[in-house]
Design a protein around this motif. Structure first.
Motif, PDB file in Angstrom:
ATOM      1  N   ARG A 113     -46.837 -37.978   0.382  1.00  0.00           N
ATOM      2  CA  ARG A 113     -45.993 -38.775   1.287  1.00  0.00           C
ATOM      3  C   ARG A 113     -44.643 -39.085   0.653  1.00  0.00           C
ATOM      4  NH1 ARG A 113     -50.838 -42.447   3.693  1.00  0.00           N
ATOM      5  NH2 ARG A 113     -51.504 -40.914   5.220  1.00  0.00           N
ATOM      6  N   ARG A 170     -38.828 -45.164  10.621  1.00  0.00           N
ATOM      7  CA  ARG A 170     -38.866 -43.757  10.200  1.00  0.00           C
ATOM      8  C   ARG A 170     -37.470 -43.256   9.843  1.00  0.00           C
ATOM      9  NH1 ARG A 170     -42.739 -43.104  15.159  1.00  0.00           N
ATOM     10  NH2 ARG A 170     -44.760 -43.293  14.129  1.00  0.00           N
ATOM     11  N   ASP A 223     -41.617 -52.458  19.759  1.00  0.00           N
ATOM     12  CA  ASP A 223     -42.467 -51.570  18.949  1.00  0.00           C
ATOM     13  C   ASP A 223     -41.890 -50.154  18.914  1.00  0.00           C
ATOM     14  OD1 ASP A 223     -44.166 -53.632  18.473  1.00  0.00           O
ATOM     15  OD2 ASP A 223     -45.722 -52.985  19.874  1.00  0.00           O
ATOM     16  N   ILE A 261     -42.618 -36.050   1.193  1.00  0.00           N
ATOM     17  CA  ILE A 261     -42.180 -35.930   2.594  1.00  0.00           C
ATOM     18  C   ILE A 261     -41.032 -36.897   2.860  1.00  0.00           C
ATOM     19  CG2 ILE A 261     -42.851 -36.293   5.000  1.00  0.00           C
ATOM     20  CD1 ILE A 261     -45.709 -35.471   4.164  1.00  0.00           C
ATOM     21  N   LEU A 286     -47.210 -48.150   4.635  1.00  0.00           N
ATOM     22  CA  LEU A 286     -48.194 -47.150   4.221  1.00  0.00           C
ATOM     23  C   LEU A 286     -49.597 -47.746   4.325  1.00  0.00           C
ATOM     24  CD1 LEU A 286     -46.421 -45.656   1.088  1.00  0.00           C
ATOM     25  CD2 LEU A 286     -46.655 -44.616   3.333  1.00  0.00           C
ATOM     26  N   PRO A 287     -50.557 -46.943   4.779  1.00  0.00           N
ATOM     27  CA  PRO A 287     -51.909 -47.463   4.922  1.00  0.00           C
ATOM     28  C   PRO A 287     -52.471 -47.907   3.575  1.00  0.00           C
ATOM     29  CG  PRO A 287     -51.674 -45.344   6.019  1.00  0.00           C
ATOM     30  CD  PRO A 287     -50.440 -45.566   5.216  1.00  0.00           C
ATOM     31  N   ARG A 331     -40.555 -48.647  15.389  1.00  0.00           N
ATOM     32  CA  ARG A 331     -41.200 -47.482  14.753  1.00  0.00           C
ATOM     33  C   ARG A 331     -40.152 -46.397  14.450  1.00  0.00           C
ATOM     34  NH1 ARG A 331     -45.681 -48.418  18.344  1.00  0.00           N
ATOM     35  NH2 ARG A 331     -44.694 -47.066  19.879  1.00  0.00           N
ATOM     36  N   LEU A 376     -48.669 -32.090   7.854  1.00  0.00           N
ATOM     37  CA  LEU A 376     -47.465 -32.797   7.400  1.00  0.00           C
ATOM     38  C   LEU A 376     -47.005 -33.813   8.446  1.00  0.00           C
ATOM     39  CD1 LEU A 376     -44.481 -31.238   5.597  1.00  0.00           C
ATOM     40  CD2 LEU A 376     -44.024 -32.534   7.648  1.00  0.00           C
ATOM     41  N   ILE A 377     -47.014 -33.371   9.690  1.00  0.00           N
ATOM     42  CA  ILE A 377     -46.592 -34.268  10.776  1.00  0.00           C
ATOM     43  C   ILE A 377     -47.553 -35.448  10.891  1.00  0.00           C
ATOM     44  CG2 ILE A 377     -46.388 -34.404  13.289  1.00  0.00           C
ATOM     45  CD1 ILE A 377     -45.325 -31.405  13.037  1.00  0.00           C
ATOM     46  N   TRP A 428     -48.174 -27.473   8.760  1.00  0.00           N
ATOM     47  CA  TRP A 428     -47.169 -28.279   9.473  1.00  0.00           C
ATOM     48  C   TRP A 428     -47.831 -29.417  10.240  1.00  0.00           C
ATOM     49  CZ3 TRP A 428     -42.188 -29.092   9.269  1.00  0.00           C
ATOM     50  CH2 TRP A 428     -41.384 -28.162   8.634  1.00  0.00           C
ATOM     51  N   ASP A 439     -49.202 -36.741   8.494  1.00  0.00           N
ATOM     52  CA  ASP A 439     -48.921 -37.622   7.358  1.00  0.00           C
ATOM     53  C   ASP A 439     -47.748 -38.540   7.658  1.00  0.00           C
ATOM     54  OD1 ASP A 439     -50.839 -37.251   5.441  1.00  0.00           O
ATOM     55  OD2 ASP A 439     -49.869 -35.489   4.570  1.00  0.00           O
ATOM     56  N   ILE A 440     -46.711 -37.966   8.237  1.00  0.00           N
ATOM     57  CA  ILE A 440     -45.531 -38.800   8.554  1.00  0.00           C
ATOM     58  C   ILE A 440     -45.916 -39.876   9.572  1.00  0.00           C
ATOM     59  CG2 ILE A 440     -43.210 -38.805   9.516  1.00  0.00           C
ATOM     60  CD1 ILE A 440     -42.954 -35.874   8.602  1.00  0.00           C
ATOM     61  N   ARG A 441     -46.696 -39.471  10.558  1.00  0.00           N
ATOM     62  CA  ARG A 441     -47.101 -40.418  11.604  1.00  0.00           C
ATOM     63  C   ARG A 441     -47.969 -41.533  11.003  1.00  0.00           C
ATOM     64  NH1 ARG A 441     -49.649 -36.991  15.177  1.00  0.00           N
ATOM     65  NH2 ARG A 441     -47.647 -36.256  15.962  1.00  0.00           N
ATOM     66  N   ASP A 442     -48.894 -41.134  10.128  1.00  0.00           N
ATOM     67  CA  ASP A 442     -49.798 -42.127   9.540  1.00  0.00           C
ATOM     68  C   ASP A 442     -49.068 -43.102   8.628  1.00  0.00           C
ATOM     69  OD1 ASP A 442     -51.827 -40.940  10.851  1.00  0.00           O
ATOM     70  OD2 ASP A 442     -52.655 -39.874   9.116  1.00  0.00           O
ATOM     71  N   ALA A 443     -47.956 -42.657   8.065  1.00  0.00           N
ATOM     72  CA  ALA A 443     -47.238 -43.505   7.110  1.00  0.00           C
ATOM     73  C   ALA A 443     -46.359 -44.542   7.800  1.00  0.00           C
ATOM     74  CB  ALA A 443     -46.383 -42.638   6.194  1.00  0.00           C
ATOM     75  N   SER A 444     -46.342 -44.543   9.113  1.00  0.00           N
ATOM     76  CA  SER A 444     -45.481 -45.476   9.843  1.00  0.00           C
ATOM     77  C   SER A 444     -46.305 -46.651  10.366  1.00  0.00           C
ATOM     78  CB  SER A 444     -44.830 -44.771  11.029  1.00  0.00           C
ATOM     79  OG  SER A 444     -44.130 -43.644  10.586  1.00  0.00           O
ATOM     80  N   PRO A 445     -45.678 -47.811  10.477  1.00  0.00           N
ATOM     81  CA  PRO A 445     -46.386 -48.967  11.034  1.00  0.00           C
ATOM     82  C   PRO A 445     -46.668 -48.755  12.521  1.00  0.00           C
ATOM     83  CG  PRO A 445     -44.067 -49.460  10.745  1.00  0.00           C
ATOM     84  CD  PRO A 445     -44.285 -48.108  10.142  1.00  0.00           C
ATOM     85  N   ALA A 446     -47.693 -49.446  13.001  1.00  0.00           N
ATOM     86  CA  ALA A 446     -48.072 -49.288  14.416  1.00  0.00           C
ATOM     87  C   ALA A 446     -47.050 -49.923  15.343  1.00  0.00           C
ATOM     88  CB  ALA A 446     -49.439 -49.899  14.649  1.00  0.00           C
ATOM     89  N   GLY A 447     -46.396 -50.964  14.862  1.00  0.00           N
ATOM     90  CA  GLY A 447     -45.441 -51.632  15.743  1.00  0.00           C
ATOM     91  C   GLY A 447     -44.552 -52.577  14.963  1.00  0.00           C
ATOM     92  N   VAL A 500     -43.097 -36.593  15.615  1.00  0.00           N
ATOM     93  CA  VAL A 500     -43.835 -37.793  15.214  1.00  0.00           C
ATOM     94  C   VAL A 500     -44.011 -38.745  16.388  1.00  0.00           C
ATOM     95  CG1 VAL A 500     -43.892 -39.686  13.562  1.00  0.00           C
ATOM     96  CG2 VAL A 500     -42.903 -37.493  12.906  1.00  0.00           C
TER      97      VAL A 500
END
Lengths: 200, 189
Positions: free
Chosen positions: B127, B47, B39, B130, B110-111, B43, A32-33, A29, A35-43, B150
């Motif tokens: 991803r 999501r 921001d 998910i 995505l990175p 964000r 997974l969390i 878990w 991964d979701i966080r990393d897939a989002s833009p920083a801002g 998140v």
């Protein structure tokens, strides 16, 4: 899903509190969390604020006629000393003849209103409303422990919006309110209408 | 346009003072609120909606609504939470209108690949799964799950912001987890 895993994910248990077979699930878990966080833009993307303000500008300014904008624009007006004295003298005369507007007004009487809510499992109940500027400054009491909380609050005549806050976090609408008002953002406030006290 | 020195000054102004100045007609004050909170709102919107351009539209409409209703902000010290609630409701309205049919392949942000094609392919597949699973969650469950896990909100902060009780929020998050687990197992099978 196992209740212990739910409790871990809610932050109520640590990884060490879990049996070994659940620790692996907990780590999955966490991954997974992440991964979701990393897939989002920083801002926000560059220039979003500019686009929002431009949209506001066009939505707001177009609706306002140019002459109103001109009237509302602050400006310095040079006044010759003689003219200023004349204005002051005129104001003195008006105040002397008519009195200060509202200067002898009778202060508006407040009316005590009883608020009651049933909350058997609550530890604390607070009343918030436009009259407290939505700050939880009014504590209701349940002196006999029967789960019915109440308190009296002095309110100015008029229509007021309020809610109860249970245990410092749960904002609830009064199920017995005289009315309800959509707050414009998907929730409802309770309504109480306070009539002025009849003549003394 | 605010001069550089004025921009520097306004960055030190409290949220409550910015709200008061904006209510008295100051455009730079509201602009600073936009810059402070765009921001956070964006964000969450990305999501929730799964698409950058939809998120931009949602955030823009939220700020326009906030500007029109700024007088209703009851606690100017917590204007950020108030703005978030407006944007969060806008996201849910958006999802309900679209019946949550957002495609995961268009998920922005995505990175970039780190040079290992096999690893990136695996990561991308996970991803995708998910995002597909998240897109199937009811809007309220998705919102609660994302805020809790998140975005790192506590249940009490969520309760104050969304005006939903802590037990109700916990239930939404628990159901979201169960639903995600079921969906991800189905995709993986």
């Amino acid at each position: 899903m196992d209740n212990r895993l739910q409790a871990y994910l809610d932050g109520e248990l640590t990884l060490e509190d879990l049996p070994l077979e659940l620790r692996a699930r907990a780590r999955e878990w966490n991954a997974l969390i992440d991964d979701i966080r990393d897939a989002s833009p920083a801002g926000a993307p560059l220039g979003l604020d500019t686009r929002i303000l431009a949209a506001l500008d066009s939505a707001g300014r177009r609706a306002r006629p140019a002459w109103i904008t001109w009237l509302l624009r602050p400006r310095l007006v040079p006044v010759p000393p003689a003219a200023a004295l004349a204005v002051l003298a005129g104001l003195f005369l008006i105040v002397t003849v008519l009195g200060v507007p509202g200067g002898d007004a009778i202060p508006e009487s407040r009316v005590y209103v009883q608020f009651v809510v049933e909350a058997p499992s609550a530890e604390t109940v607070q009343l918030v409303g436009d009259f407290t500027e939505w700050q939880p400054t009014v504590e209701l009491e349940d002196a006999d422990g029967d789960g019915v909380w109440s308190g009296r609050v002095p309110l100015l005549p008029g229509v007021h919006e309020y809610m109860f806050v249970i245990d410092g976090s749960d904002w609830v609408t009064d199920p017995n309110a005289a009315g309800y008002q959509d707050d414009g953002f998907g929730q409802k406030n309770s309504i109480v209408a306070v009539s002025p006290v009849s003549g003394t | 346009m605010v001069k550089p020195d004025a921009r520097s000054d306004i960055r030190n102004v409290t949220d409550a003072d910015l709200v008061r100045e904006a209510l008295s007609g100051s455009d730079p004050a509201f602009g600073e609120l936009v810059r402070r909170y765009q921001d956070l709102l964006y964000r969450h919107a990305v999501r929730m909606t799964g698409r950058g351009d939809d998120a931009e539209d949602v955030v823009q409409s939220a700020f326009i609504k906030a500007h029109r209703n700024l007088g209703k902000c009851r606690d100017p010290d917590r204007v950020g939470a108030w703005l978030f609630r407006i944007a969060a409701n806008a996201c849910k309205d958006f999802l309900k209108a679209k019946r949550e049919t957002v495609g995961v392949e268009q998920m922005p942000g995505l990175p970039a690949p780190d040079g290992d094609p096999e690893r990136e392919a695996d990561l991308g597949r996970v991803r995708d799964e998910i995002e597909r699973a998240l897109a199937h969650l009811p809007a309220e469950q998705k919102e609660a799950f994302l805020m809790k896990h998140v975005e790192g909100w506590s249940y009490i902060e969520m309760s104050r912001t969304l005006k939903v009780s802590v037990p109700a929020l916990k239930m939404r998050v628990h159901r979201a987890r169960e639903e995600l687990q079921t969906l991800l197992q189905a995709y993986g099978s």
